[in-house]
Scaffold this motif. Structure first.
Motif, PDB file in Angstrom:
ATOM      1  N   THR A  64       0.824  -1.213   0.000  1.00 47.23           N
ATOM      2  CA  THR A  64       0.000   0.000   0.000  1.00 47.23           C
ATOM      3  C   THR A  64       0.857   1.261   0.000  1.00 47.23           C
ATOM      4  OG1 THR A  64      -0.162   0.029   2.426  1.00 47.23           O
ATOM      5  CG2 THR A  64      -1.884  -1.151   1.216  1.00 47.23           C
ATOM      6  N   ARG A  65       2.108   1.142   0.464  1.00 42.37           N
ATOM      7  CA  ARG A  65       2.996   2.301   0.485  1.00 42.37           C
ATOM      8  C   ARG A  65       3.595   2.616  -0.884  1.00 42.37           C
ATOM      9  NH1 ARG A  65       6.313   0.927   6.069  1.00 42.37           N
ATOM     10  NH2 ARG A  65       4.884   1.957   7.518  1.00 42.37           N
ATOM     11  N   VAL A  66       3.392   1.728  -1.852  1.00 39.41           N
ATOM     12  CA  VAL A  66       3.947   1.972  -3.182  1.00 39.41           C
ATOM     13  C   VAL A  66       3.183   3.089  -3.883  1.00 39.41           C
ATOM     14  CG1 VAL A  66       4.407   0.967  -5.446  1.00 39.41           C
ATOM     15  CG2 VAL A  66       4.796  -0.393  -3.383  1.00 39.41           C
ATOM     16  N   LEU A  67       1.848   3.047  -3.828  1.00 39.14           N
ATOM     17  CA  LEU A  67       1.042   4.018  -4.563  1.00 39.14           C
ATOM     18  C   LEU A  67       0.182   4.903  -3.669  1.00 39.14           C
ATOM     19  CD1 LEU A  67      -0.183   1.794  -7.541  1.00 39.14           C
ATOM     20  CD2 LEU A  67       1.665   3.473  -7.555  1.00 39.14           C
ATOM     21  N   PRO A  69       0.457   6.449  -0.656  1.00 41.91           N
ATOM     22  CA  PRO A  69       0.940   7.726  -0.123  1.00 41.91           C
ATOM     23  C   PRO A  69       1.044   8.826  -1.184  1.00 41.91           C
ATOM     24  CG  PRO A  69       2.256   5.925   0.729  1.00 41.91           C
ATOM     25  CD  PRO A  69       1.393   5.352  -0.347  1.00 41.91           C
ATOM     26  N   TYR A  70       1.424   8.450  -2.421  1.00 42.16           N
ATOM     27  CA  TYR A  70       1.557   9.491  -3.443  1.00 42.16           C
ATOM     28  C   TYR A  70       0.182  10.033  -3.813  1.00 42.16           C
ATOM     29  CZ  TYR A  70       3.392  12.211  -7.262  1.00 42.16           C
ATOM     30  OH  TYR A  70       3.736  13.273  -8.062  1.00 42.16           O
ATOM     31  N   GLY A  71      -0.826   9.138  -3.882  1.00 46.40           N
ATOM     32  CA  GLY A  71      -2.173   9.614  -4.181  1.00 46.40           C
ATOM     33  C   GLY A  71      -2.685  10.568  -3.118  1.00 46.40           C
ATOM     34  N   TRP A  72      -2.512  10.190  -1.847  1.00 44.68           N
ATOM     35  CA  TRP A  72      -2.930  11.071  -0.758  1.00 44.68           C
ATOM     36  C   TRP A  72      -2.073  12.344  -0.718  1.00 44.68           C
ATOM     37  CZ3 TRP A  72      -7.429  10.322   1.444  1.00 44.68           C
ATOM     38  CH2 TRP A  72      -7.940   9.037   1.564  1.00 44.68           C
ATOM     39  N   GLY A  73      -0.762  12.197  -0.989  1.00 46.81           N
ATOM     40  CA  GLY A  73       0.115  13.363  -1.002  1.00 46.81           C
ATOM     41  C   GLY A  73      -0.259  14.351  -2.087  1.00 46.81           C
ATOM     42  N   TRP A  74      -0.575  13.819  -3.273  1.00 49.85           N
ATOM     43  CA  TRP A  74      -1.012  14.687  -4.378  1.00 49.85           C
ATOM     44  C   TRP A  74      -2.272  15.442  -3.982  1.00 49.85           C
ATOM     45  CZ3 TRP A  74      -5.494  15.137  -7.155  1.00 49.85           C
ATOM     46  CH2 TRP A  74      -5.434  15.886  -8.334  1.00 49.85           C
ATOM     47  N   LEU A  75      -3.229  14.718  -3.364  1.00 49.31           N
ATOM     48  CA  LEU A  75      -4.486  15.342  -2.959  1.00 49.31           C
ATOM     49  C   LEU A  75      -4.258  16.412  -1.898  1.00 49.31           C
ATOM     50  CD1 LEU A  75      -7.553  15.225  -3.395  1.00 49.31           C
ATOM     51  CD2 LEU A  75      -7.669  13.507  -1.572  1.00 49.31           C
ATOM     52  N   SER A  76      -3.379  16.124  -0.939  1.00 50.18           N
ATOM     53  CA  SER A  76      -3.134  17.094   0.131  1.00 50.18           C
ATOM     54  C   SER A  76      -2.388  18.316  -0.391  1.00 50.18           C
ATOM     55  CB  SER A  76      -2.348  16.448   1.274  1.00 50.18           C
ATOM     56  OG  SER A  76      -1.029  16.109   0.875  1.00 50.18           O
ATOM     57  N   ASP A  77      -1.474  18.125  -1.360  1.00 53.25           N
ATOM     58  CA  ASP A  77      -0.762  19.254  -1.954  1.00 53.25           C
ATOM     59  C   ASP A  77      -1.711  20.157  -2.743  1.00 53.25           C
ATOM     60  OD1 ASP A  77       1.753  18.798  -0.964  1.00 53.25           O
ATOM     61  OD2 ASP A  77       2.520  17.809  -2.753  1.00 53.25           O
ATOM     62  N   HIS A  78      -2.670  19.555  -3.434  1.00 51.44           N
ATOM     63  CA  HIS A  78      -3.550  20.322  -4.308  1.00 51.44           C
ATOM     64  C   HIS A  78      -4.744  20.930  -3.584  1.00 51.44           C
ATOM     65  CE1 HIS A  78      -1.130  18.576  -7.472  1.00 51.44           C
ATOM     66  NE2 HIS A  78      -1.747  19.334  -8.354  1.00 51.44           N
ATOM     67  N   THR A  79      -5.048  20.428  -2.388  1.00 49.74           N
ATOM     68  CA  THR A  79      -6.148  21.009  -1.628  1.00 49.74           C
ATOM     69  C   THR A  79      -5.663  21.803  -0.421  1.00 49.74           C
ATOM     70  OG1 THR A  79      -6.412  19.049  -0.225  1.00 49.74           O
ATOM     71  CG2 THR A  79      -7.660  19.097  -2.300  1.00 49.74           C
ATOM     72  N   GLY A  80      -4.480  21.448   0.098  1.00 43.16           N
ATOM     73  CA  GLY A  80      -3.984  22.072   1.321  1.00 43.16           C
ATOM     74  C   GLY A  80      -4.688  21.571   2.568  1.00 43.16           C
ATOM     75  N   GLU A  81      -5.618  20.608   2.420  1.00 43.21           N
ATOM     76  CA  GLU A  81      -6.433  20.121   3.546  1.00 43.21           C
ATOM     77  C   GLU A  81      -5.811  18.877   4.179  1.00 43.21           C
ATOM     78  OE1 GLU A  81      -8.748  21.721   4.795  1.00 43.21           O
ATOM     79  OE2 GLU A  81      -9.841  22.888   3.291  1.00 43.21           O
ATOM     80  N   ARG A  82      -4.592  18.986   4.675  1.00 44.50           N
ATOM     81  CA  ARG A  82      -3.909  17.824   5.240  1.00 44.50           C
ATOM     82  C   ARG A  82      -4.613  17.308   6.496  1.00 44.50           C
ATOM     83  NH1 ARG A  82       0.526  18.123   1.975  1.00 44.50           N
ATOM     84  NH2 ARG A  82       1.526  20.156   1.751  1.00 44.50           N
ATOM     85  N   SER A 121      -1.064   4.069   5.944  1.00 45.49           N
ATOM     86  CA  SER A 121       0.202   4.342   5.250  1.00 45.49           C
ATOM     87  C   SER A 121       0.267   5.767   4.736  1.00 45.49           C
ATOM     88  CB  SER A 121       0.391   3.364   4.086  1.00 45.49           C
ATOM     89  OG  SER A 121      -0.585   3.579   3.083  1.00 45.49           O
ATOM     90  N   ALA A 122      -0.896   6.403   4.604  1.00 42.65           N
ATOM     91  CA  ALA A 122      -0.923   7.781   4.111  1.00 42.65           C
ATOM     92  C   ALA A 122      -0.748   8.804   5.222  1.00 42.65           C
ATOM     93  CB  ALA A 122      -2.249   8.042   3.400  1.00 42.65           C
ATOM     94  N   ILE A 350       9.105   5.009  -2.373  1.00 41.83           N
ATOM     95  CA  ILE A 350      10.405   4.496  -2.820  1.00 41.83           C
ATOM     96  C   ILE A 350      11.202   3.941  -1.646  1.00 41.83           C
ATOM     97  CG2 ILE A 350      12.612   5.129  -3.899  1.00 41.83           C
ATOM     98  CD1 ILE A 350      11.078   7.307  -5.439  1.00 41.83           C
ATOM     99  N   GLY A 351      11.077   4.590  -0.492  1.00 46.67           N
ATOM    100  CA  GLY A 351      11.868   4.177   0.654  1.00 46.67           C
ATOM    101  C   GLY A 351      11.272   3.033   1.441  1.00 46.67           C
ATOM    102  N   TYR A 352       9.936   2.978   1.530  1.00 46.29           N
ATOM    103  CA  TYR A 352       9.311   1.962   2.379  1.00 46.29           C
ATOM    104  C   TYR A 352       8.359   1.042   1.625  1.00 46.29           C
ATOM    105  CZ  TYR A 352      11.295   4.279   6.428  1.00 46.29           C
ATOM    106  OH  TYR A 352      12.175   4.790   7.342  1.00 46.29           O
ATOM    107  N   GLY A 353       7.748   1.541   0.555  1.00 43.01           N
ATOM    108  CA  GLY A 353       6.800   0.722  -0.181  1.00 43.01           C
ATOM    109  C   GLY A 353       7.451  -0.397  -0.969  1.00 43.01           C
ATOM    110  N   VAL A 354       8.233  -0.029  -1.980  1.00 44.18           N
ATOM    111  CA  VAL A 354       8.875  -1.032  -2.837  1.00 44.18           C
ATOM    112  C   VAL A 354       9.847  -1.918  -2.044  1.00 44.18           C
ATOM    113  CG1 VAL A 354      10.289  -1.398  -4.890  1.00 44.18           C
ATOM    114  CG2 VAL A 354       8.568   0.412  -4.885  1.00 44.18           C
ATOM    115  N   PRO A 355      10.737  -1.355  -1.215  1.00 41.59           N
ATOM    116  CA  PRO A 355      11.609  -2.227  -0.415  1.00 41.59           C
ATOM    117  C   PRO A 355      10.827  -3.136   0.529  1.00 41.59           C
ATOM    118  CG  PRO A 355      12.448   0.011  -0.409  1.00 41.59           C
ATOM    119  CD  PRO A 355      11.077   0.067  -1.010  1.00 41.59           C
ATOM    120  N   GLY A 356       9.707  -2.629   1.056  1.00 39.50           N
ATOM    121  CA  GLY A 356       8.915  -3.436   1.962  1.00 39.50           C
ATOM    122  C   GLY A 356       8.322  -4.654   1.280  1.00 39.50           C
TER     123      GLY A 356
END
Length: 400
Positions: A64-67, A69-82, A121-122, A350-356
């Motif tokens: 779940t850490r592969v994809l 976090p980036y989806g949630w990160g993209w959403l939080s960056d574009h909305t600012g609603e972390r 994971s997000a 990259i650090g925890y998803g794929v290696p995990g």
């Protein structure tokens, strides 16, 4: 002069007040992790699953850490609603954790864990992005303030890994699902304490060029270092409790050994502002990778000797705490402003998803074929690769 000093004191008090909820979130999140990650494999073992199946189920978290976090990160960056997104994720994870109370086979557990981990994971990437924003200023990343907040996460982990170890030793692993629900209830309480702050979105920052950052060689070597460093750590995250159990250590002693590593990281987080300025951030990456080589060597060849294992666990101060702070500081430098959430998400993926995923699945197959000690032998190789990548990263950063 007195007015200026008064304003400075007021500003520091305000900053401390703003940091308290993040300290509570860090404590409750890692309190959940402190019992869940070390004892999930032991609970699965008690349910009768093989090492391979345990590796597959624990790999769900990494997958779940592969994809995610980036989806949630993209959403939080574009909305600012972390903060709103953190609250949603915590509530959804709590609801999903109730599925652990229902008896089911491998498929059911995989489904429940998948839903839980998609949300948990997000949380840390979004929380780290919000905290990094709060402790950064025109003078850069404030390692002292960051460390004082992050150590509460280590304290939360320390308490639950020790208490849960003693509890499970006495009454068995059957109460594991109740611990999951209870710890996530505590996490939900902490996210609702966070101030509902929406980061201001400037028009010129609407679409930051994340690929321009990723194409920089020093950023690529940084992520390569993180990849191999964390891959070396997967043997600790996934198989360490099973390894110690196989060697004859009690569940209480397993909890103690986990607690020693966390105590070492607490000391580092509390004092890191004294040590970090003595070396460049990229040099610290190399030091941490070298410490990882030593730690994996001790864990592989001297795990039957308690003192050697204690020394290996103390090295967690370098192999995790130092490395993590350095990574957060470098991410704040390479991914500022509206890139912050995606930078943290890439770090998680990259650090925890794929290696995990690779570590859990590969480690499960490797341990079935050659024994659990083989996992740590391979970790020596990957930590040497981390050293080589860190050395290259240091050279590139030295050139400017």
């Amino acid at each position: 002069m007195s007015t200026s000093a008064s304003q400075a004191r007021s500003s520091n008090a305000l900053s401390r007040f703003q940091l308290f909820p993040f300290a509570a979130l860090s404590a409750s999140y890692f309190a959940h992790i402190g019992f869940f990650n070390p004892y999930l494999p032991l609970w699965l073992k008690e349910l009768g699953f093989s090492i391979t199946v345990i590796g597959l189920l624990t790999a769900v978290q990494a997958a779940t850490r592969v994809l995610a976090p980036y989806g949630w990160g993209w959403l939080s960056d574009h909305t600012g609603e972390r903060v709103k997104l953190l609250r949603f994720c915590a509530g959804a994870a709590l609801l999903c954790s109730c599925g652990l109370l229902v008896k089911g086979g491998v498929g059911w557990l995989a489904f429940v864990l998948l839903l839980m981990f998609v949300h948990t994971s997000a949380m840390m990437p979004m929380s780290e992005a919000a905290l990094a924003h709060l402790v950064s200023s025109g003078e850069g990343f404030d390692a002292r303030r960051y460390g004082r907040v992050r150590l509460w996460g280590s304290l939360g982990f320390l308490v639950t890994v020790f208490v849960a170890g003693a509890w499970f030793e006495r009454v068995g692993m059957q109460s594991f699902p109740l611990w999951a629900v209870g710890s996530l209830l505590l996490l939900n309480a902490s996210v609702w304490w966070l101030p509902n702050h929406r980061e201001a979105m400037h028009q010129d920052e609407a679409r930051p060029p994340v690929w321009d950052v990723l194409l920089q060689p020093k950023v690529q070597w940084f992520f390569a270092t993180v990849f191999f460093h964390v891959l070396s750590h997967i043997g600790i995250y996934v198989f360490f409790s099973l390894y110690l159990d196989e060697l004859g250590y009690s569940k209480t002693m397993i909890g103690v050994l986990w607690a020693v590593s966390v105590a070492a990281e607490i000391v580092w987080f509390f004092t890191q502002s004294r040590w970090l300025p003595r070396l460049s951030l990229s040099t610290w990456l190399l030091v941490c990778a070298a410490a990882m080589v030593l730690r994996m060597g001790l864990t592989t060849w001297a795990a039957g000797w308690l003192l050697a294992l204690l020394l290996a666990q103390v090295l967690h101060a370098l192999t995790f705490a130092t490395q993590h702070t350095v990574c957060i500081a470098l991410l704040s430098h390479h991914f500022p402003g509206r890139l912050r959430g995606r930078g943290q998400a890439l770090y998680a993926s990259i650090g925890y998803g794929v290696p995990g995923v690779l570590g859990a699945l590969g480690g499960g197959a490797l341990s079935d074929a050659f024994g659990l000690s083989a996992v740590y032998g391979l970790s020596i190789v990957t930590s040497v690769l981390a050293c080589l990548c860190a050395w290259r990263c240091m050279r590139l950063n030295a050139r400017g």
